[in-house]
Design a protein around this motif. Structure first.
Motif, PDB file in Angstrom:
ATOM      1  N   PRO A 358     -20.917  -4.876 -10.030  1.00 22.23           N
ATOM      2  CA  PRO A 358     -20.401  -4.284  -8.785  1.00 22.23           C
ATOM      3  C   PRO A 358     -20.854  -5.067  -7.548  1.00 22.23           C
ATOM      4  O   PRO A 358     -20.083  -5.239  -6.604  1.00 22.23           O
ATOM      5  CB  PRO A 358     -20.987  -2.865  -8.807  1.00 22.23           C
ATOM      6  N   GLN A 359     -22.099  -5.519  -7.547  1.00 19.00           N
ATOM      7  CA  GLN A 359     -22.600  -6.278  -6.401  1.00 19.00           C
ATOM      8  C   GLN A 359     -21.838  -7.586  -6.237  1.00 19.00           C
ATOM      9  O   GLN A 359     -21.501  -7.998  -5.109  1.00 19.00           O
ATOM     10  CB  GLN A 359     -24.094  -6.564  -6.572  1.00 19.00           C
ATOM     11  N   LEU A 360     -21.540  -8.248  -7.359  1.00 12.16           N
ATOM     12  CA  LEU A 360     -20.823  -9.510  -7.287  1.00 12.16           C
ATOM     13  C   LEU A 360     -19.388  -9.287  -6.800  1.00 12.16           C
ATOM     14  O   LEU A 360     -18.868 -10.070  -5.985  1.00 12.16           O
ATOM     15  CB  LEU A 360     -20.814 -10.194  -8.667  1.00 12.16           C
ATOM     16  N   ARG A 361     -18.755  -8.215  -7.264  1.00 13.38           N
ATOM     17  CA  ARG A 361     -17.389  -7.916  -6.803  1.00 13.38           C
ATOM     18  C   ARG A 361     -17.387  -7.601  -5.310  1.00 13.38           C
ATOM     19  O   ARG A 361     -16.483  -8.008  -4.574  1.00 13.38           O
ATOM     20  CB  ARG A 361     -16.822  -6.748  -7.604  1.00 13.38           C
ATOM     21  N   GLU A 362     -18.420  -6.891  -4.858  1.00 12.46           N
ATOM     22  CA  GLU A 362     -18.518  -6.568  -3.435  1.00 12.46           C
ATOM     23  C   GLU A 362     -18.668  -7.840  -2.605  1.00 12.46           C
ATOM     24  O   GLU A 362     -18.016  -7.991  -1.555  1.00 12.46           O
ATOM     25  CB  GLU A 362     -19.709  -5.644  -3.193  1.00 12.46           C
ATOM     26  N   GLN A 363     -19.517  -8.764  -3.060  1.00  9.72           N
ATOM     27  CA  GLN A 363     -19.705 -10.023  -2.339  1.00  9.72           C
ATOM     28  C   GLN A 363     -18.404 -10.842  -2.325  1.00  9.72           C
ATOM     29  O   GLN A 363     -18.056 -11.455  -1.304  1.00  9.72           O
ATOM     30  CB  GLN A 363     -20.825 -10.818  -3.002  1.00  9.72           C
ATOM     31  N   ALA A 364     -17.694 -10.832  -3.436  1.00  8.43           N
ATOM     32  CA  ALA A 364     -16.435 -11.581  -3.510  1.00  8.43           C
ATOM     33  C   ALA A 364     -15.405 -10.995  -2.548  1.00  8.43           C
ATOM     34  O   ALA A 364     -14.664 -11.727  -1.876  1.00  8.43           O
ATOM     35  CB  ALA A 364     -15.907 -11.573  -4.942  1.00  8.43           C
ATOM     36  N   ASP A 365     -15.366  -9.666  -2.452  1.00  9.19           N
ATOM     37  CA  ASP A 365     -14.417  -9.030  -1.530  1.00  9.19           C
ATOM     38  C   ASP A 365     -14.753  -9.376  -0.082  1.00  9.19           C
ATOM     39  O   ASP A 365     -13.854  -9.611   0.747  1.00  9.19           O
ATOM     40  CB  ASP A 365     -14.447  -7.511  -1.724  1.00  9.19           C
ATOM     41  N   LEU A 366     -16.049  -9.404   0.242  1.00  6.96           N
ATOM     42  CA  LEU A 366     -16.460  -9.753   1.606  1.00  6.96           C
ATOM     43  C   LEU A 366     -16.052 -11.173   1.960  1.00  6.96           C
ATOM     44  O   LEU A 366     -15.543 -11.437   3.060  1.00  6.96           O
ATOM     45  CB  LEU A 366     -17.976  -9.584   1.757  1.00  6.96           C
ATOM     46  N   LEU A 367     -16.272 -12.094   1.033  1.00  7.57           N
ATOM     47  CA  LEU A 367     -15.904 -13.485   1.301  1.00  7.57           C
ATOM     48  C   LEU A 367     -14.398 -13.630   1.414  1.00  7.57           C
ATOM     49  O   LEU A 367     -13.897 -14.353   2.291  1.00  7.57           O
ATOM     50  CB  LEU A 367     -16.445 -14.398   0.202  1.00  7.57           C
ATOM     51  N   ALA A 368     -13.669 -12.940   0.550  1.00  5.05           N
ATOM     52  CA  ALA A 368     -12.204 -13.015   0.598  1.00  5.05           C
ATOM     53  C   ALA A 368     -11.700 -12.518   1.952  1.00  5.05           C
ATOM     54  O   ALA A 368     -10.761 -13.096   2.539  1.00  5.05           O
ATOM     55  CB  ALA A 368     -11.601 -12.201  -0.536  1.00  5.05           C
ATOM     56  N   ALA A 369     -12.327 -11.464   2.473  1.00  2.00           N
ATOM     57  CA  ALA A 369     -11.915 -10.934   3.776  1.00  2.00           C
ATOM     58  C   ALA A 369     -12.222 -11.930   4.888  1.00  2.00           C
ATOM     59  O   ALA A 369     -11.410 -12.109   5.817  1.00  2.00           O
ATOM     60  CB  ALA A 369     -12.626  -9.608   4.028  1.00  2.00           C
ATOM     61  N   GLU A 370     -13.373 -12.573   4.808  1.00  9.96           N
ATOM     62  CA  GLU A 370     -13.731 -13.571   5.827  1.00  9.96           C
ATOM     63  C   GLU A 370     -12.774 -14.756   5.793  1.00  9.96           C
ATOM     64  O   GLU A 370     -12.357 -15.261   6.852  1.00  9.96           O
ATOM     65  CB  GLU A 370     -15.158 -14.047   5.597  1.00  9.96           C
ATOM     66  N   LEU A 371     -12.421 -15.211   4.604  1.00 12.52           N
ATOM     67  CA  LEU A 371     -11.490 -16.340   4.482  1.00 12.52           C
ATOM     68  C   LEU A 371     -10.109 -15.964   5.014  1.00 12.52           C
ATOM     69  O   LEU A 371      -9.440 -16.773   5.675  1.00 12.52           O
ATOM     70  CB  LEU A 371     -11.390 -16.782   3.016  1.00 12.52           C
ATOM     71  N   ALA A 372      -9.702 -14.718   4.746  1.00  9.52           N
ATOM     72  CA  ALA A 372      -8.403 -14.274   5.250  1.00  9.52           C
ATOM     73  C   ALA A 372      -8.401 -14.199   6.767  1.00  9.52           C
ATOM     74  O   ALA A 372      -7.406 -14.561   7.420  1.00  9.52           O
ATOM     75  CB  ALA A 372      -8.065 -12.922   4.645  1.00  9.52           C
ATOM     76  N   GLU A 374     -10.211 -16.030   8.807  1.00  8.18           N
ATOM     77  CA  GLU A 374     -10.185 -17.386   9.337  1.00  8.18           C
ATOM     78  C   GLU A 374      -8.781 -17.968   9.263  1.00  8.18           C
ATOM     79  O   GLU A 374      -8.350 -18.716  10.142  1.00  8.18           O
ATOM     80  CB  GLU A 374     -11.155 -18.259   8.549  1.00  8.18           C
ATOM     81  N   ALA A 375      -8.048 -17.632   8.221  1.00  7.84           N
ATOM     82  CA  ALA A 375      -6.705 -18.160   8.055  1.00  7.84           C
ATOM     83  C   ALA A 375      -5.727 -17.540   9.034  1.00  7.84           C
ATOM     84  O   ALA A 375      -4.755 -18.173   9.451  1.00  7.84           O
ATOM     85  CB  ALA A 375      -6.239 -17.947   6.606  1.00  7.84           C
ATOM     86  N   ASP A 376      -5.976 -16.293   9.407  1.00  8.81           N
ATOM     87  CA  ASP A 376      -5.100 -15.575  10.333  1.00  8.81           C
ATOM     88  C   ASP A 376      -5.964 -14.902  11.392  1.00  8.81           C
ATOM     89  O   ASP A 376      -6.279 -13.715  11.297  1.00  8.81           O
ATOM     90  CB  ASP A 376      -4.262 -14.540   9.569  1.00  8.81           C
ATOM     91  N   PRO A 377      -6.362 -15.657  12.429  1.00 10.18           N
ATOM     92  CA  PRO A 377      -7.304 -15.136  13.434  1.00 10.18           C
ATOM     93  C   PRO A 377      -6.749 -13.982  14.269  1.00 10.18           C
ATOM     94  O   PRO A 377      -7.481 -13.350  15.028  1.00 10.18           O
ATOM     95  CB  PRO A 377      -7.589 -16.354  14.314  1.00 10.18           C
ATOM     96  N   ARG A 378      -5.449 -13.640  14.158  1.00 14.32           N
ATOM     97  CA  ARG A 378      -4.900 -12.532  14.926  1.00 14.32           C
ATOM     98  C   ARG A 378      -5.522 -11.229  14.486  1.00 14.32           C
ATOM     99  O   ARG A 378      -5.557 -10.251  15.167  1.00 14.32           O
ATOM    100  CB  ARG A 378      -3.390 -12.464  14.738  1.00 14.32           C
TER     101      ARG A 378
END
Length: 378
Positions: A358-372, A374-378
């Motif tokens: 669960p901790q690893l999935r949570e970290q992956a979701d956080l990074l995915a949100a940050e990358l998204a 950055e890709a769409d700063p709006r």
């Protein structure tokens, strides 16, 4: 009456055999008083000339590999590089004595041994490049990932070897540890399990004199590191780590000893780290230039080449051919590191657990949100 005053002898056994089992004679487990050597001794006359020439070619390739990797680090192509310059005899011999079906468990300094197992240099150096956790398929090469924490690969080697034997597989695991690694609890736990389980494992300790800046004298009071074996009921061997022929011979015997079911072996190879701990280390702060110069006289490559020339086993053409092959390896390394790889940050979460926590999935979701974001700063 104190323990020192108690009577000794067969009739004065402290523990009954049925409670603790018969006592083992430690003498056969003890290493020789001095490191085993072959080059420069009468034993060298019995060596296979082709084996010596092959070891020489491997050492030349290994030296050039270390030089090129160090240069790549200075160019910023590698984040860090712990060179094995001066220890190449241990590295190439460890790979040479194993069958394709055996397993190698390296430490972070053992990338040359990994390359000698058939892994491409760019893959062997992936972790040190900082691009990914790992760069090759362990199952395909029967080579575990590089291990940065000291000695944690040793229990893994014991576990794999024991499991393979339970399955009936003819497998020996060889794990490589530095002298600093022998001060870690994982190392001692591995030795204990290996001895109790009689696991087909060989522990190769490359004693290069220093754990970063800490000399061996401040790490261990044992006569040699090979003496640590007897405390766990396994055999200890002491070898000159700068004598390629001797290292190959001792490791060959150790692997066969383990494979035949006679138990694990701890081999201490006495060698020296000619370069600094890594490119980030200033070795002049804790050792003298005179010490380094003295050990350069025992450079494993120079020692073997001198033996080959003195016995007319190699000529200038043979030396040139080995050097040419080494330059081809260096050119391959430069070409492979010339282009920057395309990286996927989300790959950090792959191959960590078979089933993500669960901790690893949570970290992956956080990074995915940050990358998204950055890709769409709006």
């Amino acid at each position: 009456m104190t323990l020192l005053d108690q009577p000794t002898g067969p009739s004065a056994s402290v523990w009954p055999p049925d409670a603790h089992g018969p006592r083992r004679d430690p003498a056969p487990l003890l290493p020789d008083p001095e490191p085993f050597r072959m080059l420069g001794t009468p034993a060298a006359d019995k060596l296979d000339p082709e084996l010596l020439r092959d070891l020489y070619r491997r050492l030349v390739l290994g030296r050039r590999y270390n030089q090129q990797a160090t240069t790549l680090t200075k160019q910023g192509r590698l984040a860090v590089y712990p060179a094995s310059t001066g220890q190449e005899a241990c590295q190439v011999a460890a790979a040479a004595v194993l069958r394709e079906t055996d397993w190698l468990f390296p430490s972070y300094r053992d990338t040359l041994a990994v390359v000698s197992r058939g892994v491409r240099p760019v893959a062997a150096l992936t972790l040190l490049r900082g691009n990914a956790h790992h760069g090759w398929d362990p199952k395909a090469h029967r080579t575990a990932p590089l291990c940065t924490p000291l000695a944690t690969q040793a229990p893994h080697a014991v576990g794999l070897a024991h499991a393979a034997r339970l399955r009936g597989d003819d497998v020996v695991a060889l794990t490589m540890v530095g002298d600093g690694g022998t001060s870690e609890g994982d190392f001692h736990e591995a030795l204990n399990f290996a001895g109790v389980l009689n696991a087909p494992v060989v522990f190769l300790v490359q004693n290069n004199g220093y754990a970063i800046s800490v000399p061996l004298s401040k790490q261990s009071a044992a006569p040699t590191l090979a003496h640590k074996a007897v405390g766990y009921g396994i055999s200890g061997r002491l070898v000159d780590g700068n004598d390629a022929a001797a290292v190959h011979s001792v490791l060959t015997e150790a692997v066969e000893h383990a494979r035949s079911g006679r138990g694990p072996v701890l081999v201490e190879a006495v060698t020296y780290r000619l370069e600094a701990h890594t490119n980030a280390d200033d070795a002049t702060r804790y050792r003298t230039s005179d010490e380094v110069v003295a050990w350069r006289q025992r450079d494993p490559l120079a020692v073997l080449e001198r033996h080959l020339r003195e016995h007319d086993l190699i000529d200038d053409a043979g030396v040139a051919a080995a050097a040419e092959a080494a330059e081809e390896l260096a050119a391959e390394m430069r070409a492979e590191f010339h282009s920057e790889p395309e990286l996927d940050p989300m790959s950090l979460f792959e191959h960590v657990y078979a089933e993500p926590t669960p901790q690893l999935r949570e970290q992956a979701d956080l990074l995915a949100a940050e990358l998204a974001a950055e890709a769409d700063p709006r």
